[in-house]
Structure formats: C-alpha cells, structure tokens
Design a protein around this motif. Structure first.
Motif, PDB file in Angstrom:
ATOM      1  N   VAL A 151       3.621  11.174  -1.720  1.00 19.53           N
ATOM      2  CA  VAL A 151       3.357   9.760  -1.474  1.00 19.53           C
ATOM      3  C   VAL A 151       4.755   9.117  -1.236  1.00 19.53           C
ATOM      4  O   VAL A 151       5.647   9.650  -1.909  1.00 19.53           O
ATOM      5  CB  VAL A 151       2.831   9.486  -2.926  1.00 19.53           C
ATOM      6  N   ASP A 152       4.866   8.041  -0.727  1.00 18.01           N
ATOM      7  CA  ASP A 152       6.033   7.354  -0.093  1.00 18.01           C
ATOM      8  C   ASP A 152       6.760   6.560  -1.381  1.00 18.01           C
ATOM      9  O   ASP A 152       7.635   5.919  -1.089  1.00 18.01           O
ATOM     10  CB  ASP A 152       6.104   6.775   1.003  1.00 18.01           C
ATOM     11  N   SER A 153       6.211   6.430  -2.463  1.00 19.86           N
ATOM     12  CA  SER A 153       6.305   5.629  -3.720  1.00 19.86           C
ATOM     13  C   SER A 153       6.047   6.231  -4.962  1.00 19.86           C
ATOM     14  O   SER A 153       5.175   7.151  -4.990  1.00 19.86           O
ATOM     15  CB  SER A 153       5.906   3.985  -3.532  1.00 19.86           C
ATOM     16  N   LEU A 211      -8.886  15.653  -0.612  1.00 21.40           N
ATOM     17  CA  LEU A 211      -8.457  14.366  -0.476  1.00 21.40           C
ATOM     18  C   LEU A 211      -7.525  14.032  -1.735  1.00 21.40           C
ATOM     19  O   LEU A 211      -8.117  14.426  -2.758  1.00 21.40           O
ATOM     20  CB  LEU A 211      -9.540  13.326  -0.329  1.00 21.40           C
ATOM     21  N   CYS A 212      -6.370  13.750  -1.338  1.00 19.45           N
ATOM     22  CA  CYS A 212      -5.421  13.293  -2.312  1.00 19.45           C
ATOM     23  C   CYS A 212      -5.532  11.743  -2.437  1.00 19.45           C
ATOM     24  O   CYS A 212      -5.692  10.999  -1.294  1.00 19.45           O
ATOM     25  CB  CYS A 212      -4.156  13.575  -1.991  1.00 19.45           C
ATOM     26  N   SER A 213      -5.426  11.171  -3.669  1.00 21.97           N
ATOM     27  CA  SER A 213      -5.563   9.678  -3.697  1.00 21.97           C
ATOM     28  C   SER A 213      -4.578   9.323  -4.909  1.00 21.97           C
ATOM     29  O   SER A 213      -4.359   9.980  -5.781  1.00 21.97           O
ATOM     30  CB  SER A 213      -7.075   9.294  -4.011  1.00 21.97           C
ATOM     31  N   VAL A 214      -3.957   7.848  -4.639  1.00 21.76           N
ATOM     32  CA  VAL A 214      -3.244   7.589  -5.781  1.00 21.76           C
ATOM     33  C   VAL A 214      -3.787   6.005  -6.205  1.00 21.76           C
ATOM     34  O   VAL A 214      -4.183   5.376  -5.165  1.00 21.76           O
ATOM     35  CB  VAL A 214      -1.849   7.365  -5.144  1.00 21.76           C
ATOM     36  N   SER A 215      -3.422   5.552  -7.270  1.00 22.30           N
ATOM     37  CA  SER A 215      -3.872   4.399  -7.718  1.00 22.30           C
ATOM     38  C   SER A 215      -2.359   3.502  -7.630  1.00 22.30           C
ATOM     39  O   SER A 215      -1.388   3.917  -7.944  1.00 22.30           O
ATOM     40  CB  SER A 215      -4.248   4.279  -9.156  1.00 22.30           C
ATOM     41  N   SER A 216      -2.544   2.152  -6.872  1.00 23.35           N
ATOM     42  CA  SER A 216      -1.326   1.646  -6.574  1.00 23.35           C
ATOM     43  C   SER A 216      -1.655   0.141  -6.560  1.00 23.35           C
ATOM     44  O   SER A 216      -2.742  -0.393  -5.961  1.00 23.35           O
ATOM     45  CB  SER A 216      -0.506   1.962  -5.444  1.00 23.35           C
ATOM     46  N   GLY A 217      -0.720  -0.664  -6.787  1.00 21.04           N
ATOM     47  CA  GLY A 217      -0.989  -2.178  -6.541  1.00 21.04           C
ATOM     48  C   GLY A 217      -1.475  -2.976  -7.822  1.00 21.04           C
ATOM     49  O   GLY A 217      -2.008  -2.294  -8.624  1.00 21.04           O
ATOM     50  N   THR A 218      -1.784  -4.032  -7.567  1.00 23.48           N
ATOM     51  CA  THR A 218      -2.102  -5.038  -8.467  1.00 23.48           C
ATOM     52  C   THR A 218      -3.600  -5.065  -8.852  1.00 23.48           C
ATOM     53  O   THR A 218      -3.900  -5.148  -9.782  1.00 23.48           O
ATOM     54  CB  THR A 218      -1.844  -6.632  -7.879  1.00 23.48           C
ATOM     55  N   TYR A 219      -4.351  -4.701  -7.989  1.00 27.79           N
ATOM     56  CA  TYR A 219      -5.902  -4.429  -8.060  1.00 27.79           C
ATOM     57  C   TYR A 219      -6.465  -3.203  -8.302  1.00 27.79           C
ATOM     58  O   TYR A 219      -7.404  -2.898  -8.085  1.00 27.79           O
ATOM     59  CB  TYR A 219      -6.320  -5.318  -6.803  1.00 27.79           C
ATOM     60  N   ASN A 220      -5.697  -2.078  -8.653  1.00 33.32           N
ATOM     61  CA  ASN A 220      -6.084  -0.844  -8.957  1.00 33.32           C
ATOM     62  C   ASN A 220      -6.664  -0.394  -7.847  1.00 33.32           C
ATOM     63  O   ASN A 220      -7.499   0.346  -7.960  1.00 33.32           O
ATOM     64  CB  ASN A 220      -6.901  -0.907 -10.105  1.00 33.32           C
ATOM     65  N   SER A 227       0.763  -1.105   0.088  1.00 34.74           N
ATOM     66  CA  SER A 227       0.064  -0.064   0.098  1.00 34.74           C
ATOM     67  C   SER A 227       0.861   1.171  -0.049  1.00 34.74           C
ATOM     68  O   SER A 227       2.008   1.252   0.460  1.00 34.74           O
ATOM     69  CB  SER A 227      -0.827  -0.103   0.982  1.00 34.74           C
ATOM     70  N   ALA A 228       0.410   2.302  -0.497  1.00 32.27           N
ATOM     71  CA  ALA A 228       0.952   3.572  -0.617  1.00 32.27           C
ATOM     72  C   ALA A 228       0.630   4.522   0.527  1.00 32.27           C
ATOM     73  O   ALA A 228      -0.645   4.464   1.196  1.00 32.27           O
ATOM     74  CB  ALA A 228       0.685   4.248  -1.709  1.00 32.27           C
ATOM     75  N   VAL A 229       1.484   5.130   1.178  1.00 28.86           N
ATOM     76  CA  VAL A 229       1.469   6.099   2.325  1.00 28.86           C
ATOM     77  C   VAL A 229       1.458   7.414   1.832  1.00 28.86           C
ATOM     78  O   VAL A 229       2.290   7.899   1.223  1.00 28.86           O
ATOM     79  CB  VAL A 229       2.358   5.907   3.372  1.00 28.86           C
ATOM     80  N   ILE A 230       0.323   8.267   2.301  1.00 29.73           N
ATOM     81  CA  ILE A 230       0.077   9.688   1.641  1.00 29.73           C
ATOM     82  C   ILE A 230       0.147  10.662   2.649  1.00 29.73           C
ATOM     83  O   ILE A 230      -0.730  10.271   3.912  1.00 29.73           O
ATOM     84  CB  ILE A 230      -1.073   9.539   0.715  1.00 29.73           C
ATOM     85  N   SER A 231       0.597  11.860   2.488  1.00 30.94           N
ATOM     86  CA  SER A 231       0.525  12.582   3.640  1.00 30.94           C
ATOM     87  C   SER A 231       0.048  13.844   2.815  1.00 30.94           C
ATOM     88  O   SER A 231       0.393  13.978   1.465  1.00 30.94           O
ATOM     89  CB  SER A 231       1.941  13.226   4.219  1.00 30.94           C
ATOM     90  N   GLN A 232      -0.572  14.650   3.625  1.00 26.36           N
ATOM     91  CA  GLN A 232      -1.286  16.019   2.887  1.00 26.36           C
ATOM     92  C   GLN A 232      -0.705  17.093   3.935  1.00 26.36           C
ATOM     93  O   GLN A 232      -0.843  17.043   5.176  1.00 26.36           O
ATOM     94  CB  GLN A 232      -2.762  15.793   2.972  1.00 26.36           C
ATOM     95  N   LYS A 233      -0.517  18.264   3.268  1.00 30.12           N
ATOM     96  CA  LYS A 233      -0.319  19.475   4.038  1.00 30.12           C
ATOM     97  C   LYS A 233      -1.001  20.650   3.601  1.00 30.12           C
ATOM     98  O   LYS A 233      -1.279  20.773   2.188  1.00 30.12           O
ATOM     99  CB  LYS A 233       1.298  19.820   3.998  1.00 30.12           C
ATOM    100  N   PRO A 234      -1.849  21.593   4.251  1.00 27.38           N
ATOM    101  CA  PRO A 234      -2.029  21.332   5.599  1.00 27.38           C
ATOM    102  C   PRO A 234      -2.995  20.327   5.981  1.00 27.38           C
ATOM    103  O   PRO A 234      -3.981  20.023   5.159  1.00 27.38           O
ATOM    104  CB  PRO A 234      -2.654  22.877   6.008  1.00 27.38           C
ATOM    105  N   SER A 235      -3.411  19.994   7.347  1.00 20.18           N
ATOM    106  CA  SER A 235      -4.272  19.045   7.648  1.00 20.18           C
ATOM    107  C   SER A 235      -5.713  19.896   7.696  1.00 20.18           C
ATOM    108  O   SER A 235      -6.868  19.182   7.573  1.00 20.18           O
ATOM    109  CB  SER A 235      -4.227  18.515   8.681  1.00 20.18           C
ATOM    110  N   ARG A 236      -5.597  21.156   8.014  1.00 18.39           N
ATOM    111  CA  ARG A 236      -6.776  22.021   8.139  1.00 18.39           C
ATOM    112  C   ARG A 236      -6.336  23.417   8.071  1.00 18.39           C
ATOM    113  O   ARG A 236      -5.379  23.785   8.100  1.00 18.39           O
ATOM    114  CB  ARG A 236      -7.689  21.699   9.154  1.00 18.39           C
TER     115      ARG A 236
END
Lengths: 114, 113
Positions: free
Chosen positions: A25-27, A92-101, A1-10
């Motif tokens: 993203v960490d990858s 929200l930020c999102s990424v697509s990752s992994g075998t199963y989309n 899984s991908a680890v995602i951080s966002q700034k600012p939180s609020r």
C-alpha cells in the motif's frame, strides 16, 4: 484514496505447492483485509490482518491453510498452502482508509491450481 | 449478522438510458455505511458511491445516484445516461464503523449500444 499493488497478478501452480501473494500500500493503514473471489461470485473475507497482532480468520478459513504476515503498516502477505484445484480463485487485498471507512482494493491475483 | 441482498443477478440497459440496481440489507445497527462498487472485467474493484446511514440526503456522484431508504433497509443505485464503460459487475456493500465490509452477490450490468 489508497493505491494498492499485488504480486503476482496471476499464477498457475501445481497441486500440493504453496503460493505467497504480496500486497503493498502507498500509505500506512491500520486494517488490511484478504478476500477470495471465485469465478462469477461475490467476495468472501478470508481474514483481517492488523500490524503487530495475529490475523483474525473468518469461519471456514484457518491459519495453517492461509498464513498471513503483516510486518508493517504498508505491507502484508497471504500464503495459500498445500494448494488444490478448489483454491483456484482471485485473491484480493483490501485496506480500510479515509474518513468514511471506505475500502480500497488491489488489482487481485488470479490463481489457477492444476 | 449483517446480510446484503442483490436480487438481480443480471440487468441490461440501452446506451444513454437509465437503469436502477436494487440492494437490500439487514442490520440492527443505526450507524453504518453503504457502498456500491463496480468491478469491470479487469477485476479491479472501484468505489462508485457511498452513503452514510445518518445522512438523509441521497448521495450523488455525477451520473450515479442512490435511493437510500433507511427504514426499508434499501439502497438502490441509479445510473443515468448509461455508457458502454458502465458495463461491469456491481456489488452493494455494508460496513459498520469498525468492522469489515459485507458484500452482496452482485449484479452483472450489460450496456447495449
């Protein structure tokens, strides 16, 4: 899984100003997505950001209002421009990752516009 | 266009009991993925379970399982032995192999002690 951080939180912003939200993203990932989630609602896709090309915006969202940058495969920014109270939402930020989309999500940025 | 429908805005369950959340979707595609996401008050979206459309076997993840009925375009989530920490918004989602994800309106689950 991908680890995602966002700034600012609020953030609390004044009408007419702009806010840039960062997503890290960490990858390396090809596809990154930006969503808006208004209180108690589902997620609405704003745009898809691919590295090296212009972002693709969904109906109802325009580049002048929500400019997006994607300088590399691990980072993206979303700017909410000329804000009004109607822009108050969670972004929200999102990424697509992994075998199963699968899509993985950042913790979100809660924006309040006064 | 693909649409995802969650007909239950709110559900409640007694702790340790079982609850089923409903989801239907509309698509003309044969190859796709289905997901259930959980969003607790902290707002972090967490993937609960996924199902590949080409697989007939229903996916399970510990206390979470799905009932995938491809012909009926139905994808329900069953939570067994409900715990207080299961309280959250649950979103059903559909995704084609290369497209973005489409979400249902969500079901708010309350777990009563």
């Amino acid at each position: 899984s991908a680890v995602i951080s966002q700034k600012p939180s609020r953030d609390i912003c004044q009408r007419g100003t702009s806010l840039t939200i960062q997503c890290q993203v960490d990858s390396q990932v090809t596809m990154m997505f930006w969503y808006r989630q208004q209180p108690g609602q589902s997620l609405t896709l704003i745009a898809t950001a691919n590295q090296g090309s212009e972002a693709t915006y969904e109906s109802g969202f325009v580049i002048d209002k929500f400019p997006i940058s994607r300088p590399n495969l691990t980072f993206s920014t979303l700017t909410v421009s000329n804000m009004s109270p109607e822009d108050s939402s969670i972004y929200l930020c999102s990424v697509s990752s992994g075998t199963y989309n699968e899509q993985f999500f950042g913790p979100g940025t809660r924006l309040t516009v006064l | 266009a693909q649409t995802v429908t969650q007909s239950q805005p709110e559900m409640s369950v007694q702790e340790a009991e079982t609850v089923t959340l409903s989801c239907t979707y509309d698509t003309s595609e044969s190859d796709y993925y289905l997901f259930w996401y959980k969003q607790p008050p902290s707002r972090q979206m967490i993937l609960v379970i996924r199902q590949e459309a080409y697989k007939q076997q229903n996916a399970t993840e510990n206390r979470f399982s799905v009932n995938f009925q491809k012909a009926a375009k139905s994808f329900s989530l069953k939570i067994s032995d409900s715990q207080l920490g299961d309280a959250a918004m649950y979103f059903c989602a559909y995704r084609r192999t290369t497209s973005d994800m489409r979400f249902g309106a969500g079901t708010r689950l309350t777990v009563k002690p």
